[in-house]
Scaffold this motif. Structure first.
Motif, PDB file in Angstrom:
ATOM      1  N   CYS A  72       0.872  -1.138  -0.064  1.00 31.87           N
ATOM      2  CA  CYS A  72      -0.076   0.012   0.051  1.00 31.87           C
ATOM      3  C   CYS A  72       1.088   1.247  -0.005  1.00 31.87           C
ATOM      4  O   CYS A  72       0.266   2.308  -0.079  1.00 31.87           O
ATOM      5  CB  CYS A  72      -0.769   0.250   1.220  1.00 31.87           C
ATOM      6  SG  CYS A  72      -1.740  -1.393   1.433  1.00 31.87           S
ATOM      7  N   VAL A  73       2.239   1.115   0.206  1.00 30.84           N
ATOM      8  CA  VAL A  73       2.998   2.254   0.384  1.00 30.84           C
ATOM      9  C   VAL A  73       3.505   3.190  -0.784  1.00 30.84           C
ATOM     10  O   VAL A  73       3.392   2.416  -2.070  1.00 30.84           O
ATOM     11  CB  VAL A  73       4.537   1.736   0.946  1.00 30.84           C
ATOM     12  CG1 VAL A  73       5.352   3.006   1.146  1.00 30.84           C
ATOM     13  CG2 VAL A  73       4.261   1.012   2.199  1.00 30.84           C
ATOM     14  N   GLY A  74       3.097   4.384  -0.866  1.00 24.31           N
ATOM     15  CA  GLY A  74       3.522   5.450  -1.786  1.00 24.31           C
ATOM     16  C   GLY A  74       2.908   5.356  -3.243  1.00 24.31           C
ATOM     17  O   GLY A  74       3.316   5.768  -4.036  1.00 24.31           O
ATOM     18  N   GLY A  91       0.627 -13.213 -16.380  1.00 24.87           N
ATOM     19  CA  GLY A  91       0.361 -14.574 -16.087  1.00 24.87           C
ATOM     20  C   GLY A  91       0.618 -14.804 -14.560  1.00 24.87           C
ATOM     21  O   GLY A  91       0.675 -15.828 -14.110  1.00 24.87           O
ATOM     22  N   VAL A  92       0.836 -13.781 -13.632  1.00 28.10           N
ATOM     23  CA  VAL A  92       1.014 -14.001 -12.338  1.00 28.10           C
ATOM     24  C   VAL A  92      -0.160 -13.690 -11.632  1.00 28.10           C
ATOM     25  O   VAL A  92      -0.818 -12.478 -11.594  1.00 28.10           O
ATOM     26  CB  VAL A  92       2.129 -12.801 -11.862  1.00 28.10           C
ATOM     27  CG1 VAL A  92       2.328 -13.020 -10.439  1.00 28.10           C
ATOM     28  CG2 VAL A  92       3.457 -13.277 -12.748  1.00 28.10           C
ATOM     29  N   THR A  93      -0.735 -14.664 -11.344  1.00 32.68           N
ATOM     30  CA  THR A  93      -2.157 -14.582 -10.551  1.00 32.68           C
ATOM     31  C   THR A  93      -2.192 -14.603  -8.951  1.00 32.68           C
ATOM     32  O   THR A  93      -3.334 -14.611  -8.470  1.00 32.68           O
ATOM     33  CB  THR A  93      -3.153 -15.467 -11.166  1.00 32.68           C
ATOM     34  OG1 THR A  93      -2.618 -16.826 -11.245  1.00 32.68           O
ATOM     35  CG2 THR A  93      -3.165 -15.048 -12.761  1.00 32.68           C
ATOM     36  N   ASP A  94      -1.098 -14.859  -8.488  1.00 35.21           N
ATOM     37  CA  ASP A  94      -0.758 -14.863  -7.067  1.00 35.21           C
ATOM     38  C   ASP A  94      -0.311 -13.726  -6.621  1.00 35.21           C
ATOM     39  O   ASP A  94       0.671 -13.206  -6.983  1.00 35.21           O
ATOM     40  CB  ASP A  94       0.122 -16.184  -6.806  1.00 35.21           C
ATOM     41  CG  ASP A  94      -0.598 -17.521  -6.870  1.00 35.21           C
ATOM     42  OD1 ASP A  94      -1.522 -17.588  -7.988  1.00 35.21           O
ATOM     43  OD2 ASP A  94      -0.101 -18.345  -6.404  1.00 35.21           O
ATOM     44  N   ILE A  95      -0.659 -13.164  -5.374  1.00 38.63           N
ATOM     45  CA  ILE A  95      -0.170 -11.979  -4.882  1.00 38.63           C
ATOM     46  C   ILE A  95      -0.181 -11.884  -3.263  1.00 38.63           C
ATOM     47  O   ILE A  95      -1.034 -12.862  -2.544  1.00 38.63           O
ATOM     48  CB  ILE A  95      -1.136 -10.667  -5.216  1.00 38.63           C
ATOM     49  CG1 ILE A  95      -1.011 -10.282  -6.870  1.00 38.63           C
ATOM     50  CG2 ILE A  95      -0.887  -9.344  -4.313  1.00 38.63           C
ATOM     51  CD1 ILE A  95      -1.793  -8.965  -7.088  1.00 38.63           C
ATOM     52  N   VAL A  96       1.151 -11.546  -2.791  1.00 40.36           N
ATOM     53  CA  VAL A  96       1.154 -11.337  -1.520  1.00 40.36           C
ATOM     54  C   VAL A  96       0.689  -9.954  -1.152  1.00 40.36           C
ATOM     55  O   VAL A  96       1.690  -8.977  -1.543  1.00 40.36           O
ATOM     56  CB  VAL A  96       2.627 -11.655  -0.943  1.00 40.36           C
ATOM     57  CG1 VAL A  96       2.992 -11.535   0.362  1.00 40.36           C
ATOM     58  CG2 VAL A  96       2.949 -13.083  -1.480  1.00 40.36           C
ATOM     59  N   ALA A  97      -0.469  -9.805  -0.502  1.00 37.63           N
ATOM     60  CA  ALA A  97      -0.786  -8.334  -0.153  1.00 37.63           C
ATOM     61  C   ALA A  97      -0.584  -7.866   1.203  1.00 37.63           C
ATOM     62  O   ALA A  97      -0.813  -8.462   2.264  1.00 37.63           O
ATOM     63  CB  ALA A  97      -2.323  -8.356  -0.240  1.00 37.63           C
ATOM     64  N   LEU A  98       0.405  -6.833   1.186  1.00 38.86           N
ATOM     65  CA  LEU A  98       0.980  -6.231   2.490  1.00 38.86           C
ATOM     66  C   LEU A  98       0.773  -4.694   2.540  1.00 38.86           C
ATOM     67  O   LEU A  98       0.598  -3.997   1.527  1.00 38.86           O
ATOM     68  CB  LEU A  98       2.291  -6.692   2.419  1.00 38.86           C
ATOM     69  CG  LEU A  98       2.910  -8.038   2.161  1.00 38.86           C
ATOM     70  CD1 LEU A  98       4.276  -8.051   1.642  1.00 38.86           C
ATOM     71  CD2 LEU A  98       2.765  -8.822   3.313  1.00 38.86           C
ATOM     72  N   ARG A  99       0.885  -4.312   3.841  1.00 40.76           N
ATOM     73  CA  ARG A  99       0.658  -2.829   3.942  1.00 40.76           C
ATOM     74  C   ARG A  99       2.081  -2.464   3.620  1.00 40.76           C
ATOM     75  O   ARG A  99       2.173  -1.157   2.920  1.00 40.76           O
ATOM     76  CB  ARG A  99       0.422  -2.681   5.497  1.00 40.76           C
ATOM     77  CG  ARG A  99       0.525  -1.288   5.692  1.00 40.76           C
ATOM     78  CD  ARG A  99       0.558  -0.834   7.276  1.00 40.76           C
ATOM     79  NE  ARG A  99       2.024  -1.095   7.473  1.00 40.76           N
ATOM     80  CZ  ARG A  99       2.475  -0.706   8.855  1.00 40.76           C
ATOM     81  NH1 ARG A  99       1.801  -0.322   9.645  1.00 40.76           N
ATOM     82  NH2 ARG A  99       3.817  -1.008   8.996  1.00 40.76           N
ATOM     83  N   GLY A 100       2.928  -2.752   3.862  1.00 39.04           N
ATOM     84  CA  GLY A 100       4.537  -2.312   3.592  1.00 39.04           C
ATOM     85  C   GLY A 100       4.944  -1.637   4.744  1.00 39.04           C
ATOM     86  O   GLY A 100       4.364  -1.005   5.739  1.00 39.04           O
TER      87      GLY A 100
END
Length: 288
Positions: A72-74, A91-100
């Motif tokens: 979420c940063v910047g 083709g990248v359908t996996d995400i590591v969702a982080l605040r940052g």
């Protein structure tokens, strides 16, 4: 003991030499048939394009799933979701969702004026797309910004309720840290997978400093062990033994997947995997 499933984190290269190190890491570890590679995302989006390119190349050349970090940063909400779309198109359908992490050496996270306020908002937006596998961070030793361990676990539950599919923990040094956390999460009603994050220690000073910054507890016995190993020139042997012992203890307690923070240095990770019975299954294809 059943061999665990494994996955590996790498970071995007900023130089030609670093690009070769990333490629060497992929060549060394892809044959172990990991569940996925994850590619980190620099503070403030500083490696946004590099993360996209590295994730794309890894996906294309290994044929394996790649889980790209997104923070979420910047960045505004629009910019962040545009980046997610770029990952999907590659083709990248996996995400590591982080605040940052906080930007520019600041002590506290500050949301972009038009950005997501926290990781839960990012997860909700990604989940609405209904086309990503969403992984999130978890903190066995409690996130530094959390008021308590109870609050830490409740926030993880919010991330799962928002649409996350799986969590990967911050690294820790003793199995009891993860096992206690796993029990606490189960008691809180969390039923989705929580995968322990493992840091094979290639440099004790760096690992100790990073642990201090992210709130990971450092056992006194470990400090003493590395002091003695450095005197005797046996740090690599100690790191391999300790990491293999940690992983083996987790597997004995029913852990069926491990996520390794490789720091783009594959040898120690590969040695630990070998000790766990995870051996080469496939060869990495040539660049198309």
């Amino acid at each position: 003991m059943t061999n665990p499933a494994v996955s590996f984190e790498v970071f995007p290269p900023k130089t030609v030499d670093a690009a070769f190190k990333l490629w060497d890491t992929a060549q060394a570890l892809a044959p172990l048939a990991p569940r996925f590679f994850s590619v980190t995302y620099g503070a403030g989006g500083t490696t946004r394009d590099l993360t996209h390119d590295a994730a794309h190349v890894l996906r294309r050349t290994s044929g394996l799933p790649v889980s790209a970090h997104l923070t979420c940063v910047g960045a505004s909400v629009a910019d962040t979701m545009e980046q997610a779309e770029k990952f999907h198109a590659a083709g990248v359908t996996d995400i590591v969702a982080l605040r940052g992490d906080p930007q520019n050496g600041e002590e506290r996270f500050a949301a972009h004026p038009e950005g997501f306020k926290n990781s839960v908002e990012l997860i909700e937006a990604l989940a609405l797309q209904d086309k990503f596998t969403i992984r999130v961070g978890a903190y066995p030793d409690c996130h530094p910004d959390a008021a308590s361990q109870h609050a830490n676990i409740q926030y993880l539950k919010r991330k799962f309720d928002a649409g996350a599919h799986e969590a990967i923990t911050q690294f820790f040094f003793e199995p009891k840290s993860f096992l206690r956390f796993r029990d606490q999460c189960a008691a809180a009603g969390i039923t989705k997978p929580i995968v322990p994050g493992i840091l094979p220690i290639t440099n004790w000073t760096s690992a100790r400093n990073f642990a201090t910054r992210c709130g990971t507890k450092i056992p006194a016995w470990m400090e003493e062990a590395y002091r003695a190993a450095e005197r005797d020139g046996r740090t690599e042997l100690l790191s391999t033994a300790l990491c293999a012992e940690l992983c083996s203890a987790l597997v004995d307690e029913g852990v069926d997947a491990l996520h390794f923070y490789t720091l783009n240095r594959p040898d120690l990770t590969r040695d630990v995997c070998r000790a766990l019975g995870v051996t080469p299954q496939t060869a990495l294809s040539n660049v198309a």
